[in-house]
Design a protein around this motif. Structure first.
Motif, PDB file in Angstrom:
ATOM      1  N   ASP A  80     -27.196 -71.403 -26.423  1.00  0.00           N
ATOM      2  CA  ASP A  80     -28.091 -70.434 -25.352  1.00  0.00           C
ATOM      3  C   ASP A  80     -28.637 -71.088 -23.957  1.00  0.00           C
ATOM      4  OD1 ASP A  80     -27.435 -68.534 -27.509  1.00  0.00           O
ATOM      5  OD2 ASP A  80     -29.638 -68.104 -28.441  1.00  0.00           O
ATOM      6  N   LEU A  81     -28.042 -72.424 -23.750  1.00  0.00           N
ATOM      7  CA  LEU A  81     -28.640 -72.667 -22.770  1.00  0.00           C
ATOM      8  C   LEU A  81     -27.893 -72.765 -21.724  1.00  0.00           C
ATOM      9  CD1 LEU A  81     -29.899 -76.531 -24.212  1.00  0.00           C
ATOM     10  CD2 LEU A  81     -31.444 -74.414 -23.172  1.00  0.00           C
ATOM     11  N   THR A  82     -28.414 -72.282 -20.176  1.00  0.00           N
ATOM     12  CA  THR A  82     -27.645 -71.365 -19.121  1.00  0.00           C
ATOM     13  C   THR A  82     -27.062 -72.927 -18.365  1.00  0.00           C
ATOM     14  OG1 THR A  82     -30.249 -70.876 -17.951  1.00  0.00           O
ATOM     15  CG2 THR A  82     -28.242 -69.571 -19.603  1.00  0.00           C
ATOM     16  N   ASP A  83     -26.319 -72.717 -17.123  1.00  0.00           N
ATOM     17  CA  ASP A  83     -26.295 -74.227 -16.309  1.00  0.00           C
ATOM     18  C   ASP A  83     -26.178 -74.903 -16.270  1.00  0.00           C
ATOM     19  OD1 ASP A  83     -26.969 -71.353 -14.493  1.00  0.00           O
ATOM     20  OD2 ASP A  83     -28.882 -72.333 -14.286  1.00  0.00           O
ATOM     21  N   VAL A  84     -24.948 -75.349 -17.645  1.00  0.00           N
ATOM     22  CA  VAL A  84     -24.212 -76.264 -18.284  1.00  0.00           C
ATOM     23  C   VAL A  84     -22.945 -76.623 -18.356  1.00  0.00           C
ATOM     24  CG1 VAL A  84     -26.156 -76.873 -19.560  1.00  0.00           C
ATOM     25  CG2 VAL A  84     -24.962 -76.058 -20.560  1.00  0.00           C
ATOM     26  N   LYS A  85     -22.316 -77.371 -18.440  1.00  0.00           N
ATOM     27  CA  LYS A  85     -21.086 -77.550 -18.109  1.00  0.00           C
ATOM     28  C   LYS A  85     -20.814 -77.285 -19.196  1.00  0.00           C
ATOM     29  CE  LYS A  85     -17.312 -80.460 -16.977  1.00  0.00           C
ATOM     30  NZ  LYS A  85     -16.274 -81.816 -15.969  1.00  0.00           N
ATOM     31  N   THR A  86     -21.037 -78.454 -20.464  1.00  0.00           N
ATOM     32  CA  THR A  86     -21.051 -78.558 -22.007  1.00  0.00           C
ATOM     33  C   THR A  86     -21.983 -78.326 -22.821  1.00  0.00           C
ATOM     34  OG1 THR A  86     -20.394 -80.815 -22.234  1.00  0.00           O
ATOM     35  CG2 THR A  86     -18.364 -79.500 -21.973  1.00  0.00           C
ATOM     36  N   ILE A  87     -21.944 -77.983 -24.085  1.00  0.00           N
ATOM     37  CA  ILE A  87     -23.037 -78.190 -24.849  1.00  0.00           C
ATOM     38  C   ILE A  87     -22.142 -78.783 -25.861  1.00  0.00           C
ATOM     39  CG2 ILE A  87     -24.564 -77.400 -26.074  1.00  0.00           C
ATOM     40  CD1 ILE A  87     -25.017 -75.140 -24.216  1.00  0.00           C
ATOM     41  N   SER A  88     -22.443 -80.093 -26.779  1.00  0.00           N
ATOM     42  CA  SER A  88     -21.408 -80.484 -28.079  1.00  0.00           C
ATOM     43  C   SER A  88     -22.741 -80.571 -29.236  1.00  0.00           C
ATOM     44  CB  SER A  88     -21.361 -81.827 -27.360  1.00  0.00           C
ATOM     45  OG  SER A  88     -21.873 -82.710 -27.322  1.00  0.00           O
ATOM     46  N   ALA A 126     -39.740 -79.242 -29.002  1.00  0.00           N
ATOM     47  CA  ALA A 126     -39.489 -78.556 -28.251  1.00  0.00           C
ATOM     48  C   ALA A 126     -39.004 -77.581 -28.167  1.00  0.00           C
ATOM     49  CB  ALA A 126     -38.227 -79.645 -26.974  1.00  0.00           C
ATOM     50  N   THR A 127     -39.323 -76.755 -27.210  1.00  0.00           N
ATOM     51  CA  THR A 127     -38.485 -75.104 -27.095  1.00  0.00           C
ATOM     52  C   THR A 127     -37.529 -74.902 -25.917  1.00  0.00           C
ATOM     53  OG1 THR A 127     -40.540 -74.534 -25.683  1.00  0.00           O
ATOM     54  CG2 THR A 127     -40.907 -74.162 -27.404  1.00  0.00           C
ATOM     55  N   LYS A 128     -36.800 -74.010 -26.432  1.00  0.00           N
ATOM     56  CA  LYS A 128     -35.576 -73.691 -25.819  1.00  0.00           C
ATOM     57  C   LYS A 128     -35.874 -73.338 -23.761  1.00  0.00           C
ATOM     58  CE  LYS A 128     -32.192 -69.927 -24.835  1.00  0.00           C
ATOM     59  NZ  LYS A 128     -32.887 -68.909 -24.268  1.00  0.00           N
ATOM     60  N   GLU A 129     -37.223 -72.831 -23.883  1.00  0.00           N
ATOM     61  CA  GLU A 129     -38.124 -72.819 -23.182  1.00  0.00           C
ATOM     62  C   GLU A 129     -38.377 -73.861 -21.668  1.00  0.00           C
ATOM     63  OE1 GLU A 129     -38.999 -70.703 -25.263  1.00  0.00           O
ATOM     64  OE2 GLU A 129     -38.689 -69.046 -24.645  1.00  0.00           O
ATOM     65  N   GLU A 130     -38.552 -74.824 -22.525  1.00  0.00           N
ATOM     66  CA  GLU A 130     -38.797 -76.201 -22.096  1.00  0.00           C
ATOM     67  C   GLU A 130     -37.792 -76.886 -22.279  1.00  0.00           C
ATOM     68  OE1 GLU A 130     -42.903 -77.633 -25.081  1.00  0.00           O
ATOM     69  OE2 GLU A 130     -41.455 -78.183 -25.738  1.00  0.00           O
ATOM     70  N   VAL A 131     -36.739 -76.902 -22.913  1.00  0.00           N
ATOM     71  CA  VAL A 131     -34.940 -77.712 -22.038  1.00  0.00           C
ATOM     72  C   VAL A 131     -34.757 -77.279 -21.088  1.00  0.00           C
ATOM     73  CG1 VAL A 131     -33.092 -78.006 -23.328  1.00  0.00           C
ATOM     74  CG2 VAL A 131     -35.336 -78.563 -24.826  1.00  0.00           C
ATOM     75  N   GLN A 132     -34.446 -75.664 -21.138  1.00  0.00           N
ATOM     76  CA  GLN A 132     -34.129 -75.245 -19.960  1.00  0.00           C
ATOM     77  C   GLN A 132     -34.756 -74.601 -18.758  1.00  0.00           C
ATOM     78  OE1 GLN A 132     -31.354 -72.587 -20.303  1.00  0.00           O
ATOM     79  NE2 GLN A 132     -31.690 -73.972 -17.773  1.00  0.00           N
ATOM     80  N   GLU A 133     -35.863 -75.497 -18.831  1.00  0.00           N
ATOM     81  CA  GLU A 133     -36.816 -75.711 -17.248  1.00  0.00           C
ATOM     82  C   GLU A 133     -36.625 -77.252 -17.123  1.00  0.00           C
ATOM     83  OE1 GLU A 133     -41.023 -76.139 -16.359  1.00  0.00           O
ATOM     84  OE2 GLU A 133     -41.051 -75.855 -18.201  1.00  0.00           O
ATOM     85  N   ASN A 140     -29.518 -81.727 -41.856  1.00  0.00           N
ATOM     86  CA  ASN A 140     -30.654 -82.095 -42.315  1.00  0.00           C
ATOM     87  C   ASN A 140     -30.284 -80.370 -41.079  1.00  0.00           C
ATOM     88  OD1 ASN A 140     -33.346 -82.169 -40.690  1.00  0.00           O
ATOM     89  ND2 ASN A 140     -32.451 -81.917 -39.060  1.00  0.00           N
ATOM     90  N   GLU A 141     -29.537 -79.443 -41.421  1.00  0.00           N
ATOM     91  CA  GLU A 141     -28.932 -78.012 -40.579  1.00  0.00           C
ATOM     92  C   GLU A 141     -29.934 -77.379 -40.610  1.00  0.00           C
ATOM     93  OE1 GLU A 141     -25.007 -77.238 -42.585  1.00  0.00           O
ATOM     94  OE2 GLU A 141     -23.704 -78.270 -40.761  1.00  0.00           O
ATOM     95  N   SER A 142     -30.599 -77.366 -41.896  1.00  0.00           N
ATOM     96  CA  SER A 142     -31.999 -76.339 -41.600  1.00  0.00           C
ATOM     97  C   SER A 142     -32.416 -76.459 -40.651  1.00  0.00           C
ATOM     98  CB  SER A 142     -32.317 -76.094 -43.391  1.00  0.00           C
ATOM     99  OG  SER A 142     -32.912 -77.638 -43.049  1.00  0.00           O
ATOM    100  N   ASN A 143     -32.755 -77.797 -39.962  1.00  0.00           N
ATOM    101  CA  ASN A 143     -33.901 -77.954 -38.963  1.00  0.00           C
ATOM    102  C   ASN A 143     -32.852 -77.995 -37.904  1.00  0.00           C
ATOM    103  OD1 ASN A 143     -36.621 -77.870 -40.368  1.00  0.00           O
ATOM    104  ND2 ASN A 143     -35.411 -80.174 -41.178  1.00  0.00           N
ATOM    105  N   GLY A 144     -31.630 -77.451 -37.609  1.00  0.00           N
ATOM    106  CA  GLY A 144     -31.281 -77.558 -36.825  1.00  0.00           C
ATOM    107  C   GLY A 144     -31.266 -76.701 -35.227  1.00  0.00           C
ATOM    108  N   VAL A 145     -31.266 -76.819 -33.914  1.00  0.00           N
ATOM    109  CA  VAL A 145     -31.143 -76.360 -32.998  1.00  0.00           C
ATOM    110  C   VAL A 145     -30.256 -74.973 -32.630  1.00  0.00           C
ATOM    111  CG1 VAL A 145     -32.242 -76.625 -30.728  1.00  0.00           C
ATOM    112  CG2 VAL A 145     -32.845 -78.162 -32.513  1.00  0.00           C
ATOM    113  N   ALA A 146     -30.223 -73.959 -32.912  1.00  0.00           N
ATOM    114  CA  ALA A 146     -28.983 -72.816 -32.979  1.00  0.00           C
ATOM    115  C   ALA A 146     -29.380 -72.892 -31.898  1.00  0.00           C
ATOM    116  CB  ALA A 146     -29.869 -72.229 -34.033  1.00  0.00           C
ATOM    117  N   TRP A 147     -30.465 -72.337 -30.894  1.00  0.00           N
ATOM    118  CA  TRP A 147     -31.004 -72.179 -29.552  1.00  0.00           C
ATOM    119  C   TRP A 147     -30.508 -72.767 -28.815  1.00  0.00           C
ATOM    120  CZ3 TRP A 147     -33.078 -76.117 -26.813  1.00  0.00           C
ATOM    121  CH2 TRP A 147     -34.449 -75.921 -27.259  1.00  0.00           C
ATOM    122  N   VAL A 148     -29.902 -73.933 -28.661  1.00  0.00           N
ATOM    123  CA  VAL A 148     -29.547 -74.417 -27.579  1.00  0.00           C
ATOM    124  C   VAL A 148     -27.903 -73.779 -27.293  1.00  0.00           C
ATOM    125  CG1 VAL A 148     -27.346 -75.832 -29.120  1.00  0.00           C
ATOM    126  CG2 VAL A 148     -28.642 -77.596 -27.605  1.00  0.00           C
TER     127      VAL A 148
END
Length: 108
Positions: free
Chosen positions: A39-47, A91-98, A29-37
């Motif tokens: 770019d999220l800020t204020d987090v310790k780790t993104i996995s 969800a959008t990047k903005e919604e997750v960041q919010e 399902n890589e074609s539907n991956g969330v590349a912008w994840v």
């Protein structure tokens, strides 16, 4: 004010250091991956967790559809965003960041 700014920055860093984001997906399902994840800020780790390789984690977190993004605070799930039935993230990047920002602000 000069003394207050470093304190506010320290509090923000402290709060964000407790937040982790995990994206559950699969190679097929890589074609539907969330590349912008990443770019999220204020987090310790993104996995990135491939559910085909990490089946125990997928079961533990009850992943029903991919991609799924889970936000953890202090190791506990506090928010979840899932794809629709066509495997596209709703969800959008903005919604997750919010949501991340709201979690951080809830500590103050």
């Amino acid at each position: 004010m000069k003394k207050l700014l470093p304190l506010l920055m320290l509090l923000s860093i402290s709060a964000s250091s407790q937040i982790q984001v995990s994206q559950f997906n699969a190679k097929w399902n890589e074609s539907n991956g969330v590349a912008w994840v990443h770019d999220l800020t204020d987090v310790k780790t993104i996995s990135y967790i491939d559910i085909a390789k990490e089946t125990k984690l997928a079961t533990k977190h009850k992943i029903a559809v991919v991609p799924t993004i889970i936000i953890f605070k202090d190791g506990e799930e506090v928010a979840r965003f899932q794809a629709d039935l066509s495997f596209k993230m709703l969800a959008t990047k903005e919604e997750v960041q919010e949501e991340i920002d709201n979690i951080i602000m809830s500590d103050f």
